[in-house]
Each structure stands twice: as C-alpha cells, then as structure tokens.
Design an enzyme around this catalytic site. Structure first.
Site, short mmCIF file in Angstrom:
data_model
loop_
_atom_site.label_atom_id
_atom_site.label_comp_id
_atom_site.label_asym_id
_atom_site.label_seq_id
_atom_site.Cartn_x
_atom_site.Cartn_y
_atom_site.Cartn_z
N GLN A 76 -17.87 -6.39 -0.54
CA GLN A 76 -17.15 -7.42 -1.34
C GLN A 76 -16.91 -8.59 -0.46
OE1 GLN A 76 -14.01 -4.15 -1.72
NE2 GLN A 76 -12.44 -6.01 -1.38
N HIS A 102 0.77 -1.24 -0.04
CA HIS A 102 0.01 -0.09 -0.15
C HIS A 102 0.81 1.22 -0.14
CE1 HIS A 102 -2.80 -2.89 2.29
NE2 HIS A 102 -3.28 -2.79 1.37
N GLU A 137 -0.58 -4.38 -8.77
CA GLU A 137 -0.66 -5.52 -9.54
C GLU A 137 -0.77 -6.82 -8.99
OE1 GLU A 137 2.76 -5.48 -12.05
OE2 GLU A 137 1.83 -3.96 -13.46
N ASP A 154 -3.00 -7.64 -6.84
CA ASP A 154 -4.54 -8.23 -7.01
C ASP A 154 -4.90 -7.68 -8.63
OD1 ASP A 154 -5.38 -9.05 -4.45
OD2 ASP A 154 -4.91 -7.21 -3.80
#
Length: 291
Positions: free
Chosen positions: A61, A37, A154, A156
């Site tokens: 989600q 992050h 990238e 996920d």
C-alpha cells in the site's frame, strides 16, 4: 499475551479457540500504536473472548516514493501497549512470511483485490494503487486470522468503507465494527505520523478540525455548501495547509455532493499537508434524512 510470528502458529491458536466456542476479535495495525488503535483493542476486549492484534507494515500500500522504509516500527513499545490492554495474541509476521516472494509492489504479487467504486476518489486520486494494496493484504490477513469480528477506525473512513464493502460483496463470515476517531486533547485526529510534525506545525495542525467544524456550523445555518467548501479551502491555505482535497461526500458511496438535501448522511472529508506531513480528517455533516 502470546506473540506469534507464523501463520501456522496463529492457526493453532484460533483453531483451539474456535473449538472452545470463543468469539474471536481482530484488530489489524501497522504498528506505531496510539490511543486510536488501542481504543479498537478495547472494543474488541469488551465484545470478544480472544483478541488478536497484528502488526505488519504492508509494502503493497506504499507508493515507491512514500515512506515504507522510514515508517516507524517501535516494536517493544507497541507490545507493551498491547499487553497493557489485555490483548491475547500479537501476530508479528515477517515480510517473507506474508509475501514469500518478497513482493514490494502490487504488480509483483500474483493476486490483486480491488473495490474500484470506492477506491478512486478522495485519497485514491493521489495514491494510485494504495487501496488495492491495502485491501489485497487485508483480505489475506482476514483469511489467516479467521476472526468473527474485525475492528476499524473512522479516521480512515475511506479505508473503512472499502473493507465493509469487501466483506459485504465477498460474503466474508466476519462483522466489521466501526470505532470512533480518537483525538488529542486539542482536537487533532490521532495518527502514527503526527510525531513527524515540527513544533510550529503541531501547534497549527488542530486547526484542520476547527475549520471542518466551522464549515459544518455554516452549512447547518443555511449557507450553500459550495460557498462553504470554497471558504474552507481558502481558510486552510491561509493557515499554511497545502490542501489536497476538502469535499462533502455521501457516507456510503463516497460520491461528492453539492447540497445536503438528499436522504443519505453526508460527511466532510479533508486531506492536507502541513510541515511535510499528510493529515486526514473527517466529520459527519448531516444525519440520514428520512422525511
């Protein structure tokens, strides 16, 4: 760093920045921050005048049998990390600020957004509705933040491609910036869920990337892709992984391939459980072939 908790407070900040001609960068997160992050925050800091990072655990989600309630929320630690990386604004809305009706599942929310051609393969096969919930909430946040640039990792990759497609198809006035997968020193892709691995599983987990890299070397040496994929699944199973999928897909369309002779780049994608923890990884298999 300024912390805001309502859409109104946030709007006042980005409106002032926009009047001053600032380029606004946005990093969406669910918290439990790690260097993956923070590397996106760093990219935003290099490219933008105002950097906004949101922390919101999106209920839409999560399936009803997934870990929404137990998802880690170390807020004080996360805020210190964002402050250390020169984040300008941390947006920490409550559940009811985003979903006033206390919607917990997508069917309870009035509007659904979907990118179906990218959502039903890979992780979408076992997590029905996950990507619809993710992209619905993501569009909502993009409308609240109004950034010029938004930053996605990238690791996920399916999520990244869905957001890129949403922005392209809906002509959203924002640029999606890709950030490379960040890894631990032993090669394990960084994830907020890695802390749930026990000592034995944590020692084994980096082997997932090792198997992917061995598969890439074998394909590039000329072995047939189906043979390499089958051997990779067997190897992971022998190491104790419960393989959900191990496939090669076109990068843009995420469609599975059985050879690497096509003109578009291909990636290896893996999802597997180890010690009760679901691990994801992917690596490029080929580059674009323009011959």
């Amino acid at each position: 760093m300024k912390v805001v908790t309502t859409a109104g407070e946030l709007a006042a900040e980005w409106e002032a920045a926009r009047r001053a001609g600032a380029v606004i960068g946005y990093v969406p997160t669910m918290g439990a921050l790690h260097e993956g992050h923070l590397s996106l925050v760093g990219l935003a800091r290099e490219e933008c005048d105002l950097v906004i990072c949101s922390i919101f655990v999106n209920p839409l989600q999560f399936g009803l049998d997934e870990d929404f309630e137990s998802y880690p929320r170390p807020m004080e630690r996360d805020l210190e990390l964002l402050k250390d990386r020169d984040t300008d604004i941390a947006f920490l809305p409550s559940w009811t600020e985003i979903f006033p009706g206390r919607e917990r599942v997508l069917d309870d929310f009035g509007t659904h957004v979907s990118v179906p051609r990218l959502s039903h393969q890979l992780c979408g096969r076992s997590r029905e509705g996950h990507f619809d919930g993710m992209v619905t909430e993501s569009l909502l946040f993009l409308n609240l933040v109004r950034p010029d640039r938004t930053y996605w990792g990238e690791k996920d990759f399916q999520q990244l491609r869905i957001i890129e497609t949403l922005v392209q198809d809906m002509r959203l006035p924002v640029t999606v910036v890709r950030g490379a997968t960040k890894r631990e020193p032993d090669g394990l892709a960084m994830s907020s869920r890695n802390k749930n691995l026990g000592p034995e599983a944590r020692a084994t987990a980096p082997r997932l990337r090792g198997v992917l890299e061995d598969m890439r070397a074998r394909v590039r040496s000329g072995e047939p892709l189906p043979t390499v994929l089958a051997a990779g699944r067997e190897r992971l199973a022998s190491l104790g992984f419960a393989v959900e999928y191990l496939v090669a897909c076109e990068e843009e369309a995420l469609t599975e391939v059985r050879s690497v002779d096509g003109p578009v780049p291909v990636r290896l994608f893996a999802a597997a459980r180890l010690g009760g923890v679901r691990l994801l990884d992917n690596i490029p298999l080929t580059e674009a072939n323009h011959d």
